[in-house]
Scaffold this motif. Structure first.
Motif, PDB file in Angstrom:
ATOM      1  N   ALA A  79       0.752  -1.240  -0.024  1.00  0.00           N
ATOM      2  CA  ALA A  79       0.253   0.069  -0.177  1.00  0.00           C
ATOM      3  C   ALA A  79       0.931   1.414  -0.108  1.00  0.00           C
ATOM      4  O   ALA A  79       0.286   2.202  -0.399  1.00  0.00           O
ATOM      5  CB  ALA A  79      -0.858  -0.013   1.283  1.00  0.00           C
ATOM      6  N   ALA A  80       2.088   1.177   0.562  1.00  0.00           N
ATOM      7  CA  ALA A  80       2.879   2.494   0.744  1.00  0.00           C
ATOM      8  C   ALA A  80       3.808   2.846  -0.270  1.00  0.00           C
ATOM      9  O   ALA A  80       4.047   2.078  -1.342  1.00  0.00           O
ATOM     10  CB  ALA A  80       3.651   2.419   1.961  1.00  0.00           C
ATOM     11  N   ARG A  81       4.016   4.233  -0.444  1.00  0.00           N
ATOM     12  CA  ARG A  81       5.282   4.354  -1.051  1.00  0.00           C
ATOM     13  C   ARG A  81       6.356   4.089  -0.558  1.00  0.00           C
ATOM     14  O   ARG A  81       7.040   5.110   0.221  1.00  0.00           O
ATOM     15  CB  ARG A  81       4.891   5.760  -1.651  1.00  0.00           C
ATOM     16  CG  ARG A  81       4.019   6.120  -2.527  1.00  0.00           C
ATOM     17  CD  ARG A  81       4.107   7.339  -3.353  1.00  0.00           C
ATOM     18  NE  ARG A  81       4.216   8.428  -2.426  1.00  0.00           N
ATOM     19  CZ  ARG A  81       3.039   9.228  -2.110  1.00  0.00           C
ATOM     20  NH1 ARG A  81       2.051   8.825  -2.289  1.00  0.00           N
ATOM     21  NH2 ARG A  81       3.353  10.183  -1.182  1.00  0.00           N
ATOM     22  N   VAL A 100      10.804   2.962   5.103  1.00  0.00           N
ATOM     23  CA  VAL A 100       9.779   3.932   5.625  1.00  0.00           C
ATOM     24  C   VAL A 100       8.488   3.831   4.833  1.00  0.00           C
ATOM     25  O   VAL A 100       8.467   4.177   3.448  1.00  0.00           O
ATOM     26  CB  VAL A 100      10.619   5.324   5.429  1.00  0.00           C
ATOM     27  CG1 VAL A 100       9.523   6.344   5.763  1.00  0.00           C
ATOM     28  CG2 VAL A 100      11.809   5.440   6.145  1.00  0.00           C
ATOM     29  N   TYR A 101       7.395   3.520   5.472  1.00  0.00           N
ATOM     30  CA  TYR A 101       6.195   3.361   5.005  1.00  0.00           C
ATOM     31  C   TYR A 101       5.607   4.715   4.582  1.00  0.00           C
ATOM     32  O   TYR A 101       4.801   5.263   5.617  1.00  0.00           O
ATOM     33  CB  TYR A 101       5.333   2.327   5.324  1.00  0.00           C
ATOM     34  CG  TYR A 101       5.853   0.774   5.559  1.00  0.00           C
ATOM     35  CD1 TYR A 101       6.213   0.269   4.222  1.00  0.00           C
ATOM     36  CD2 TYR A 101       6.071   0.389   6.792  1.00  0.00           C
ATOM     37  CE1 TYR A 101       6.751  -0.972   4.433  1.00  0.00           C
ATOM     38  CE2 TYR A 101       6.873  -0.708   6.832  1.00  0.00           C
ATOM     39  CZ  TYR A 101       7.109  -1.591   5.667  1.00  0.00           C
ATOM     40  OH  TYR A 101       7.510  -2.949   5.536  1.00  0.00           O
ATOM     41  N   ALA A 102       5.565   5.406   3.543  1.00  0.00           N
ATOM     42  CA  ALA A 102       5.180   6.708   3.213  1.00  0.00           C
ATOM     43  C   ALA A 102       3.432   6.561   2.937  1.00  0.00           C
ATOM     44  O   ALA A 102       3.197   5.675   2.075  1.00  0.00           O
ATOM     45  CB  ALA A 102       5.874   7.355   1.999  1.00  0.00           C
ATOM     46  N   ASP A 103       2.748   7.359   3.486  1.00  0.00           N
ATOM     47  CA  ASP A 103       1.516   7.456   3.210  1.00  0.00           C
ATOM     48  C   ASP A 103       0.625   6.068   3.266  1.00  0.00           C
ATOM     49  O   ASP A 103      -0.313   5.917   2.519  1.00  0.00           O
ATOM     50  CB  ASP A 103       1.282   7.999   1.760  1.00  0.00           C
ATOM     51  CG  ASP A 103       1.356   9.507   1.802  1.00  0.00           C
ATOM     52  OD1 ASP A 103       1.621  10.153   2.651  1.00  0.00           O
ATOM     53  OD2 ASP A 103       1.764  10.037   0.653  1.00  0.00           O
ATOM     54  N   ALA A 104       0.836   5.470   4.457  1.00  0.00           N
ATOM     55  CA  ALA A 104       0.067   4.270   4.707  1.00  0.00           C
ATOM     56  C   ALA A 104       0.286   3.850   6.154  1.00  0.00           C
ATOM     57  O   ALA A 104       1.388   3.946   6.596  1.00  0.00           O
ATOM     58  CB  ALA A 104       0.587   3.188   3.784  1.00  0.00           C
ATOM     59  N   ARG A 135      -6.804   9.380  -0.132  1.00  0.00           N
ATOM     60  CA  ARG A 135      -8.069   8.946  -1.263  1.00  0.00           C
ATOM     61  C   ARG A 135      -7.546   9.059  -2.584  1.00  0.00           C
ATOM     62  O   ARG A 135      -8.231   8.087  -3.307  1.00  0.00           O
ATOM     63  CB  ARG A 135      -9.023  10.385  -0.920  1.00  0.00           C
ATOM     64  CG  ARG A 135     -10.328   9.778  -1.670  1.00  0.00           C
ATOM     65  CD  ARG A 135     -11.210  10.914  -1.438  1.00  0.00           C
ATOM     66  NE  ARG A 135     -11.599  11.131  -0.065  1.00  0.00           N
ATOM     67  CZ  ARG A 135     -12.231  10.215   0.588  1.00  0.00           C
ATOM     68  NH1 ARG A 135     -13.000   9.313  -0.016  1.00  0.00           N
ATOM     69  NH2 ARG A 135     -12.633  10.561   1.749  1.00  0.00           N
ATOM     70  N   MET A 136      -6.268   9.669  -3.141  1.00  0.00           N
ATOM     71  CA  MET A 136      -6.176   9.613  -4.380  1.00  0.00           C
ATOM     72  C   MET A 136      -5.218   8.359  -4.781  1.00  0.00           C
ATOM     73  O   MET A 136      -4.839   8.237  -5.900  1.00  0.00           O
ATOM     74  CB  MET A 136      -5.415  10.975  -4.715  1.00  0.00           C
ATOM     75  CG  MET A 136      -6.365  12.144  -4.560  1.00  0.00           C
ATOM     76  SD  MET A 136      -7.844  12.123  -5.129  1.00  0.00           S
ATOM     77  CE  MET A 136      -7.308  12.247  -7.198  1.00  0.00           C
ATOM     78  N   ARG A 137      -4.765   7.550  -3.874  1.00  0.00           N
ATOM     79  CA  ARG A 137      -3.994   6.567  -4.239  1.00  0.00           C
ATOM     80  C   ARG A 137      -4.682   5.324  -5.078  1.00  0.00           C
ATOM     81  O   ARG A 137      -5.929   5.078  -4.833  1.00  0.00           O
ATOM     82  CB  ARG A 137      -3.238   5.840  -3.146  1.00  0.00           C
ATOM     83  CG  ARG A 137      -2.321   6.576  -2.175  1.00  0.00           C
ATOM     84  CD  ARG A 137      -1.023   6.868  -3.020  1.00  0.00           C
ATOM     85  NE  ARG A 137      -0.331   5.422  -3.616  1.00  0.00           N
ATOM     86  CZ  ARG A 137       0.221   4.539  -2.765  1.00  0.00           C
ATOM     87  NH1 ARG A 137       0.368   4.917  -1.572  1.00  0.00           N
ATOM     88  NH2 ARG A 137       0.723   3.482  -3.268  1.00  0.00           N
ATOM     89  N   THR A 150      -8.791   7.867   2.895  1.00  0.00           N
ATOM     90  CA  THR A 150      -9.030   9.217   3.617  1.00  0.00           C
ATOM     91  C   THR A 150      -8.473  10.297   2.908  1.00  0.00           C
ATOM     92  O   THR A 150      -7.678  10.255   2.290  1.00  0.00           O
ATOM     93  CB  THR A 150      -8.561   8.964   5.217  1.00  0.00           C
ATOM     94  OG1 THR A 150      -8.845  10.283   5.766  1.00  0.00           O
ATOM     95  CG2 THR A 150      -7.178   8.885   4.970  1.00  0.00           C
ATOM     96  N   SER A 151      -9.146  11.388   3.196  1.00  0.00           N
ATOM     97  CA  SER A 151      -8.758  12.801   2.639  1.00  0.00           C
ATOM     98  C   SER A 151      -7.687  13.164   3.319  1.00  0.00           C
ATOM     99  O   SER A 151      -6.909  14.255   2.850  1.00  0.00           O
ATOM    100  CB  SER A 151      -9.982  13.716   2.418  1.00  0.00           C
ATOM    101  OG  SER A 151     -10.573  13.900   3.838  1.00  0.00           O
TER     102      SER A 151
END
Length: 352
Positions: A79-81, A100-104, A135-137, A150-151
């Protein structure tokens, strides 16, 4: 080459500096950086092969079932970048790798289990792990992973080296999928009784998730708020005892002689004209106007009492939980300062 052709197990050479779990769970991108092509990785994942692909683009480098730790990191890798943070150890040494799990972040029931809830299933029993992403992923739920969007991502909390959603957000994501009223009530009650968070924070997240229209959630919230107020009152009693404050009169209504009702108070010291009011407000229907109206009512009552010479100390349950000594000092200071003020108006004190 076909499936009957024996292929020696691949051992990506540069992975030796990874942490143990990240030697066993890797992404397709990391395999490529070690010289393992997509075709070679797929060959290793043939039936009976030494590897397996447990999520799109995520490989488990052993044939057995994944451990709970491996599942969590696999979900985050999917899920992460993923970024790499290297910290040099000593001159000439290799840099250890940690993802480093970015945005997850893990959310829902798995997150609550990681936070130490006893009313949630253990991680091996969960058929699905929820992961919170922006939300945009462009992601889809897959392989025992549910994508929750989520926003606005909350700040993650690190639990056993894994980014986890805060308890109120994880609760809302878990409750979204629950239809059993008893299960919802147990989760919300443990959140407050276990000291994980305050009721207002939980209700705010449930409101944001538009869950307060569900009858079984509303019933659980009613129990939650009653539980939260009882806990806050108990902390207030303990504060008075443990910090040697004079005994107040508890849970009273004030009235002017022959006049109007002034409002209820949680504690009142008549001789010093000092009152304590617990702020247990929570947004019940998700309307900002309702919250503003309730706050205005609090403010009007406080202003009225202070015009009569009564000092009102406003305390939130969170302040009582996290800084009881500071709240005791505030009350003690107000009691000591009463001798320097003009006498308060006479009021009638009635049990509430």
């Amino acid at each position: 080459m076909n499936h009957n052709t024996p292929v020696p197990p691949l051992s990506p050479r540069p992975l030796r500096h990874l942490s143990e779990v990240h030697r066993r769970v890797v992404t397709a991108g990391r395999l490529r950086t070690t010289g393992v092509s997509a075709a070679e990785a797929n060959e290793q994942c043939r039936p009976g092969g030494p590897w397996q692909q447990i999520l799109p683009g995520v490989f488990l480098l052993h044939p057995g079932p994944p451990t709970s730790e491996e599942r969590l990191h696999a979900v985050l890798m999917y899920a992460a970048r993923e970024q790499t943070a290297g910290v040099p150890t000593q001159p000439g040494a290799e840099e250890p790798h940690r993802p480093v799990y970015a945005d997850a972040m893990i959310t829902g029931l798995a997150a609550l289990t990681l936070h130490g809830f006893s009313s949630t299933p253990p991680l091996p029993s969960l058929d699905r792990i929820d992961v919170l992403v922006p939300r945009m992923r462009r992601l889809r739920s897959a392989g025992g992973t549910r994508i929750v969007r989520t926003s606005a991502l909350p700040a993650a909390e690190q639990v056993t080296g894994v980014p986890v959603a805060p308890v109120p957000r994880a609760l809302a994501d878990a409750v979204t999928e629950l239809t059993d009223a008893g299960a919802v009530r147990r989760l919300l009650t443990e959140a407050v009784r276990g000291g994980h968070c305050e009721p207002a924070a939980v209700v705010r997240e449930l409101s944001n998730a538009k869950l307060l229209s569900r009858p079984h959630v509303v019933d659980a919230v009613d129990s939650l708020l009653a539980e939260g107020r009882a806990i806050a009152e108990d902390r207030l009693y303990r504060m008075v005892q443990e910090y040697g404050l004079p005994d107040p009169v508890w849970n009273v209504d004030l009235r002017l002689p022959g006049g109007p009702h002034l409002g209820g108070l949680d504690a009142y010291w008549p001789e010093q004209a000092v009152a304590v009011e617990l702020d247990t407000r929570a947004p019940r229907q998700g309307h900002r106007e309702d919250d503003d109206a309730l706050w205005s009512e609090y403010a009007r009552k406080r202003e009225h009492l202070e015009r009569l010479g009564i000092t009102v100390v406003h305390i939130t349950p969170r302040k009582l939980r996290d800084a009881m000594d500071q709240q005791a000092t505030v009350i003690r200071t107000a009691l000591m300062a009463s001798g320097d003020r003009d006498p308060a108006a006479y009021v009638v004190v009635l049990p509430r």
